[in-house]
Design a protein around this motif. Structure first.
Motif, PDB file in Angstrom:
ATOM      1  N   ASP A  58       5.312   9.829  16.158  1.00  0.00           N
ATOM      2  CA  ASP A  58       6.660   9.303  16.382  1.00  0.00           C
ATOM      3  C   ASP A  58       6.652   8.227  17.463  1.00  0.00           C
ATOM      4  O   ASP A  58       7.329   7.201  17.343  1.00  0.00           O
ATOM      5  CB  ASP A  58       7.615  10.423  16.783  1.00  0.00           C
ATOM      6  CG  ASP A  58       7.962  11.334  15.620  1.00  0.00           C
ATOM      7  OD1 ASP A  58       7.671  10.950  14.464  1.00  0.00           O
ATOM      8  OD2 ASP A  58       8.506  12.424  15.858  1.00  0.00           O
ATOM      9  N   THR A  89       5.045   4.948  16.043  1.00  0.00           N
ATOM     10  CA  THR A  89       5.864   4.274  15.026  1.00  0.00           C
ATOM     11  C   THR A  89       7.156   3.739  15.641  1.00  0.00           C
ATOM     12  O   THR A  89       7.671   2.709  15.197  1.00  0.00           O
ATOM     13  CB  THR A  89       6.170   5.205  13.842  1.00  0.00           C
ATOM     14  OG1 THR A  89       6.737   6.439  14.313  1.00  0.00           O
ATOM     15  CG2 THR A  89       4.906   5.514  13.048  1.00  0.00           C
ATOM     16  N   THR A  90       7.662   4.408  16.661  1.00  0.00           N
ATOM     17  CA  THR A  90       8.826   3.871  17.376  1.00  0.00           C
ATOM     18  C   THR A  90       8.459   2.575  18.085  1.00  0.00           C
ATOM     19  O   THR A  90       9.201   1.582  18.040  1.00  0.00           O
ATOM     20  CB  THR A  90       9.352   4.888  18.398  1.00  0.00           C
ATOM     21  OG1 THR A  90       9.832   6.042  17.699  1.00  0.00           O
ATOM     22  CG2 THR A  90      10.478   4.296  19.228  1.00  0.00           C
ATOM     23  N   ARG A 114       8.192  -0.185  15.540  1.00  0.00           N
ATOM     24  CA  ARG A 114       9.521  -0.689  15.153  1.00  0.00           C
ATOM     25  C   ARG A 114      10.075  -1.622  16.229  1.00  0.00           C
ATOM     26  O   ARG A 114      10.634  -2.685  15.922  1.00  0.00           O
ATOM     27  CB  ARG A 114      10.479   0.484  14.919  1.00  0.00           C
ATOM     28  CG  ARG A 114      11.920   0.041  14.637  1.00  0.00           C
ATOM     29  CD  ARG A 114      12.846   1.219  14.422  1.00  0.00           C
ATOM     30  NE  ARG A 114      12.778   2.179  15.501  1.00  0.00           N
ATOM     31  CZ  ARG A 114      13.364   2.016  16.692  1.00  0.00           C
ATOM     32  NH1 ARG A 114      14.034   0.903  16.964  1.00  0.00           N
ATOM     33  NH2 ARG A 114      13.269   2.953  17.620  1.00  0.00           N
ATOM     34  N   ARG A 170       6.123   0.791   8.028  1.00  0.00           N
ATOM     35  CA  ARG A 170       6.634   1.834   8.931  1.00  0.00           C
ATOM     36  C   ARG A 170       6.933   3.120   8.176  1.00  0.00           C
ATOM     37  O   ARG A 170       6.650   4.216   8.658  1.00  0.00           O
ATOM     38  CB  ARG A 170       7.889   1.339   9.648  1.00  0.00           C
ATOM     39  CG  ARG A 170       7.643   0.214  10.638  1.00  0.00           C
ATOM     40  CD  ARG A 170       8.839   0.026  11.573  1.00  0.00           C
ATOM     41  NE  ARG A 170      10.094  -0.186  10.872  1.00  0.00           N
ATOM     42  CZ  ARG A 170      10.560  -1.373  10.511  1.00  0.00           C
ATOM     43  NH1 ARG A 170       9.851  -2.472  10.772  1.00  0.00           N
ATOM     44  NH2 ARG A 170      11.716  -1.492   9.885  1.00  0.00           N
ATOM     45  N   ALA A 207       5.058   6.521   9.095  1.00  0.00           N
ATOM     46  CA  ALA A 207       5.885   7.606   9.622  1.00  0.00           C
ATOM     47  C   ALA A 207       5.736   8.874   8.788  1.00  0.00           C
ATOM     48  O   ALA A 207       5.863   9.990   9.313  1.00  0.00           O
ATOM     49  CB  ALA A 207       7.347   7.173   9.679  1.00  0.00           C
ATOM     50  N   ARG A 258      -2.779   7.307  12.804  1.00  0.00           N
ATOM     51  CA  ARG A 258      -2.262   6.976  14.132  1.00  0.00           C
ATOM     52  C   ARG A 258      -2.962   5.744  14.695  1.00  0.00           C
ATOM     53  O   ARG A 258      -2.323   4.876  15.301  1.00  0.00           O
ATOM     54  CB  ARG A 258      -2.444   8.161  15.092  1.00  0.00           C
ATOM     55  CG  ARG A 258      -1.761   7.943  16.440  1.00  0.00           C
ATOM     56  CD  ARG A 258      -1.947   9.152  17.360  1.00  0.00           C
ATOM     57  NE  ARG A 258      -1.130   9.027  18.554  1.00  0.00           N
ATOM     58  CZ  ARG A 258      -1.447   8.273  19.608  1.00  0.00           C
ATOM     59  NH1 ARG A 258      -2.566   7.586  19.592  1.00  0.00           N
ATOM     60  NH2 ARG A 258      -0.648   8.214  20.662  1.00  0.00           N
TER      61      ARG A 258
END
Length: 250
Positions: free
Chosen positions: A2, A5-6, A9, A108, A112, A130
């Protein structure tokens, strides 16, 4: 997963903001750190490689690249991506922007939904999902920097650089292998973060240690800043070679 991927973004959003509203002259601006490429070419390259991450899951990187542009695969990665951009350049800037947005969004979503350990085929080997996410963050951050320089915009470094710096430290053995040199052993970094705190990366007892500015270290690893001009230093076995060879991309 998380967290990375955050960060990815957020990096996409930073680049998107730079591109929003660019006129034809802006899209055509040359990018100093990518000789022969315009802003549109850099964004096309990001779109193509984001698409490759997804399509390489079926058959690997080389096969995926061949599906995009037959005959694209060259002797080096730079050859391959250069041929891909040369073959597909020419679309209007807004169309390139839309293609990259779609590719980035799909990327993404795939990352995710992936187990962090899922093997994903890439240039020279499979990468855990990852690590793949981190390499895509690094790639987008590097080229966001390139676009900002071309447009004369000053970017403010943020905490997501920690992921880039960590990738650079962890891939030192790969960087040395590419240069045909034995790795110096464990390498650690003690870097001053953008907020003034210290990032401790790598083993505490590593004999080779990099210290200084986290932002400069990342730019050195991106091959966008000469180590001699950076606010970083290294001590221990192979120290000079670590700063000369460190990298965050294939």
């Amino acid at each position: 997963m998380d967290a990375i991927t955050t960060a990815l973004r957020e990096q996409h959003e930073e680049l998107d903001a730079l591109l929003a509203g660019l006129d034809d002259a802006g899209w055509a601006r040359p990018v100093p750190d990518c000789p022969g490429w315009s802003v549109a070419d850099v964004v096309l390259h990001l779109a193509q490689t984001d698409e490759l991450v997804v399509s390489a899951a079926d058959g690997g990187f080389a096969a995926a690249a061949e599906r995009v542009v037959p005959g694209a695969v060259g002797e080096t990665v730079d050859d391959t991506v250069g041929r891909m951009v040369a073959h597909q350049r020419g679309a209007p800037g807004p169309a390139v922007h839309a293609r990259w947005r779609a590719a980035a969004s799909t990327l993404r979503e795939v990352l995710a939904a992936s187990d962090p350990r899922r093997p994903m085929p890439w240039v020279v080997t499979d990468l855990p999902a990852r690590t793949m996410a981190t390499t895509r963050l690094s790639e987008c951050w590097i080229h966001t920097h390139d676009v900002a320089v071309a447009l004369g915009v000053a970017l403010v470094p943020g905490d997501r650089l920690r992921h880039v710096a960590r990738l650079a430290v962890r891939t030192v053995p790969y960087a040395f292998a590419r240069a045909g040199l034995p790795a110096p052993g464990p390498v650690a970094a003690r870097l001053t973060a953008p907020d003034g705190s210290t990032w401790h990366l790598g083993d505490d007892d590593a004999p080779t240690v990099v210290t200084g500015s986290a932002a400069d270290f990342c730019l050195v690893a991106a091959r966008r800043l000469d180590p001699a001009a950076a606010e970083v230093r290294a001590t221990g076995p192979g120290a000079d070679d670590v700063l000369r060879l460190v990298r965050t991309y294939a």
